[in-house]
Design an enzyme around this catalytic site. Structure first.
Site, PDB file in Angstrom:
ATOM      1  N   GLY A  94      51.146  86.079  -8.959  1.00  0.00           N
ATOM      2  CA  GLY A  94      51.003  87.290  -8.148  1.00  0.00           C
ATOM      3  C   GLY A  94      51.497  87.105  -6.730  1.00  0.00           C
ATOM      4  N   ASP A 254      44.204  79.298 -16.792  1.00  0.00           N
ATOM      5  CA  ASP A 254      45.471  79.390 -16.068  1.00  0.00           C
ATOM      6  C   ASP A 254      45.569  78.312 -14.991  1.00  0.00           C
ATOM      7  OD1 ASP A 254      43.320  81.212 -15.160  1.00  0.00           O
ATOM      8  OD2 ASP A 254      44.587  81.477 -13.409  1.00  0.00           O
TER       9      ASP A 254
HETATM   10  P1  AMP Z   1      44.228  81.539  -8.349  1.00  0.00           P
HETATM   11  O1  AMP Z   1      42.818  81.852  -8.059  1.00  0.00           O
HETATM   12  O2  AMP Z   1      45.011  81.091  -7.116  1.00  0.00           O
HETATM   13  O3  AMP Z   1      44.396  80.599  -9.485  1.00  0.00           O
HETATM   14  O4  AMP Z   1      44.902  82.927  -8.744  1.00  0.00           O
HETATM   15  C1  AMP Z   1      44.530  83.663  -9.877  1.00  0.00           C
HETATM   16  C2  AMP Z   1      45.474  84.830 -10.059  1.00  0.00           C
HETATM   17  O5  AMP Z   1      45.394  85.735  -8.951  1.00  0.00           O
HETATM   18  C3  AMP Z   1      46.935  84.440 -10.145  1.00  0.00           C
HETATM   19  O6  AMP Z   1      47.526  85.349 -11.021  1.00  0.00           O
HETATM   20  C4  AMP Z   1      47.406  84.631  -8.717  1.00  0.00           C
HETATM   21  O7  AMP Z   1      48.800  84.804  -8.643  1.00  0.00           O
HETATM   22  C5  AMP Z   1      46.656  85.875  -8.315  1.00  0.00           C
HETATM   23  N1  AMP Z   1      46.449  85.985  -6.856  1.00  0.00           N
HETATM   24  C6  AMP Z   1      45.594  85.259  -6.087  1.00  0.00           C
HETATM   25  N2  AMP Z   1      45.662  85.667  -4.795  1.00  0.00           N
HETATM   26  C7  AMP Z   1      46.571  86.664  -4.736  1.00  0.00           C
HETATM   27  C8  AMP Z   1      47.095  87.514  -3.695  1.00  0.00           C
HETATM   28  N3  AMP Z   1      46.667  87.401  -2.433  1.00  0.00           N
HETATM   29  N4  AMP Z   1      48.028  88.423  -4.026  1.00  0.00           N
HETATM   30  C9  AMP Z   1      48.467  88.552  -5.283  1.00  0.00           C
HETATM   31  N5  AMP Z   1      48.013  87.810  -6.319  1.00  0.00           N
HETATM   32  C10 AMP Z   1      47.074  86.871  -6.048  1.00  0.00           C
HETATM   33 MG    MG Z   2      45.820  79.698 -10.392  1.00  0.00          MG
END
Ligand code: AMP
Ligand code: MG
Length: 485
Positions: A94, A254
């Site tokens: 994202g 993931d």
């Molecule tokens: P994470 O917690 O970093 O593993 O992210 C989980 C999901 O949320 C993934 O698909 C990330 O790309 C998305 N994500 C986390 N933060 C953001 C953000 N600020 N904008 C867009 N997508 C996000």
């Molecule tokens: Mg992640």
């Protein structure tokens, strides 16, 4: 090290080219005023990138995907995932992009990846951005893990973008440039499987085999062998986390790699006081991903991976399930063996038989838990006890008599103090020191970050002048880290 280091190492776009179904071509958002906060020079050199070039304005643009390097074909990768047990069919990058692959000095490919590079079609409600503090946390903790010998993604750089980003307050934006053996996740396989395209699934599995587990290609049932190899890699990884006292915080599918590297440092932390229930993440309200739960969660995630591979493992799905269950059965004994061997090494009894060492390990951990002793510094103090100076270790546990009784039996087995100092770190990225470095970095001062990195980059080598980096912080039960920022 390579003989020649050039400024324009050529990126491959293997994943982008071969997995169009899982990769959306996309461009990083323009940063208004990019400023390099930290660069990992040895890693740059290993990737064939010139550190002086990366420090130049042009090189800094490369690090955030604004100036596109030769061969780079940035893509947002698709993946699914179980988050806190709930299946999300479409997560994906994202706020991240895969720039492409570079060949490391070891001859193998590495993914170069951006985190915080702007919204992509997978952004859902998110702003696509990241802020300086959490990106510096990933930099510090991933590089510490590497120095501790724990398989992990690496951090090449953090660049402040010059863009204010809205969180609870307005914070400075940043991009982390991350390097990984690959970004193939359990969630990548969940996504591929859910498409129903078995050919895609097979190609993804073949790619994982060639990049990470090439021995599986020789096996009679290569996809079962792939699964077995991932089980083995994760069992070993989890044992290493537990041995150093690391709590990942968001073990969603993931965030679990096929390579066996630790990935996605969000609300993670090393525990100070030994507490099996240690949990630091503000979003993990039930303690699903608490310290002691990590091995069973990894096993649960691997079961999700197995489900995706069933069509490749055998034509008869009952038979496939039977084979997968049997392979998954390897996780517990492999984890236990790796953990037990690591614990024996931590108490200096590597050569001693398990039936003599295991009861000592169990008893010692019970003493540490009862006293909420500092997990990291206790084992360094214990090496001193092996040298005949028991006082500081004894003072760290509440029950001095129990410790003396334990130490008598332990010393009779002749623990090797120097070997203990080679596996028990002096310096870990302690929460209060990480917070100090993040706060200063957010204000544009990278001095504390640099000093902390100096300590944690050689974690086993005790050095004068670094005493405060070896000490536990204030009693830390309320430490909370925040995710997704
Ligand atoms: P994470 O917690 O970093 O593993 O992210 C989980 C999901 O949320 C993934 O698909 C990330 O790309 C998305 N994500 C986390 N933060 C953001 C953000 N600020 N904008 C867009 N997508 C996000
Ligand atoms: Mg992640």
């Amino acid at each position: 090290m390579k003989d020649t280091v050039n400024s324009t190492a050529t990126f491959e776009g293997q994943f982008a080219r071969d997995f169009a179904e899982l990769a959306i071509p996309w461009r990083a958002e323009e940063a208004p005023d990019p400023r390099l906060l930290v660069l990992n020079e040895p890693l740059a050199v290993d990737l064939g990138l010139d550190p002086d070039y990366l420090r130049s304005p042009e090189g800094t643009l490369l690090l955030i995907g604004n100036g596109l390097p030769d061969g780079a074909t940035p893509v947002a990768q698709a993946y699914a995932g179980h988050q806190f047990g709930w299946y999300a069919p479409r997560l994906g990058d994202g706020r991240a992009l895969l720039l492409g692959e570079l060949t490391h000095a070891d001859g193998r490919l590495r993914d170069v990846h951006l985190k915080g590079s702007g919204r992509t079609p997978f952004a859902r409600g998110g702003d696509g951005r990241a802020v300086v503090g959490p990106m510096l946390r990933e930099y510090i903790v991933s590089e510490s893990m590497h120095a501790l010998g724990v398989p992990t993604t690496r951090s090449l750089a953090v660049v402040a973008t010059g863009r204010p980003v809205q969180r609870d307050t307005v914070l400075p934006g940043a991009v982390l440039t991350r390097v990984a053996s690959s970004h193939l996740r359990v969630g990548s396989f969940q996504y591929a499987r859910a498409t129903g395209d078995i050919d895609l699934l097979r190609r993804l599995a073949d790619y994982a085999i060639s990049r990470h587990h090439p021995a599986a290609a020789e096996a009679e049932n290569r996809y079962l062998a792939l699964f077995e190899a991932v089980v083995e890699a994760q069992a070993s990884l989890l044992a290493r986390w537990m041995l150093v006292g690391f709590v990942h915080g968001v073990m969603n599918t993931d965030n679990m790699t096929i390579s066996g590297e630790t990935i996605d440092y969000g609300p993670c932390a090393f525990m100070d006081a030994f507490d099996p229930a240690a949990s630091f993440s503000s979003i993990d309200e039930t303690g699903r991903y608490a310290y002691r739960n990590q091995p069973p969660v990894a096993e649960w995630n691997l079961a999700r991976l197995a489900e995706t591979l069933l069509p490749l493992i055998h034509d008869d799905q009952d038979k496939a399930a039977e084979l997968a269950v049997e392979a998954l059965g390897g996780f517990r004994p492999q984890y236990s063996a790796a953990w037990a061997a690591g614990m024996k090494a931590k108490i200096g009894l590597r050569g001693v038989k398990d039936d003599a060492a295991s009861p000592l390990v169990d008893e010692l951990l019970a003493l540490l838990q009862a006293a909420r002793a500092d997990y990291t510094s206790f084992f360094r103090a214990l090496a001193q006890a092996a040298r005949g100076r028991r006082e500081s270790a004894r003072n760290m546990v509440a029950d001095a008599a129990a410790f003396e009784s334990w130490a008598e039996r332990w010393c009779a087995l002749e623990p090797d103090a120097d070997a203990m100092d080679r596996v028990n770190p002096v310096y870990i990225p302690r929460n209060h020191l990480v917070e100090e470095a993040l706060a200063a970095g957010t204000d544009g001062d990278v001095g504390p970050l640099g000093r902390l990195m100096e300590a944690v980059s050689s974690p086993f080598d005790e050095r004068p002048g670094l005493e405060r980096y070896a000490e536990p912080g204030p009693e830390d039960t309320a430490y909370r880290t925040f995710c997704g920022t």
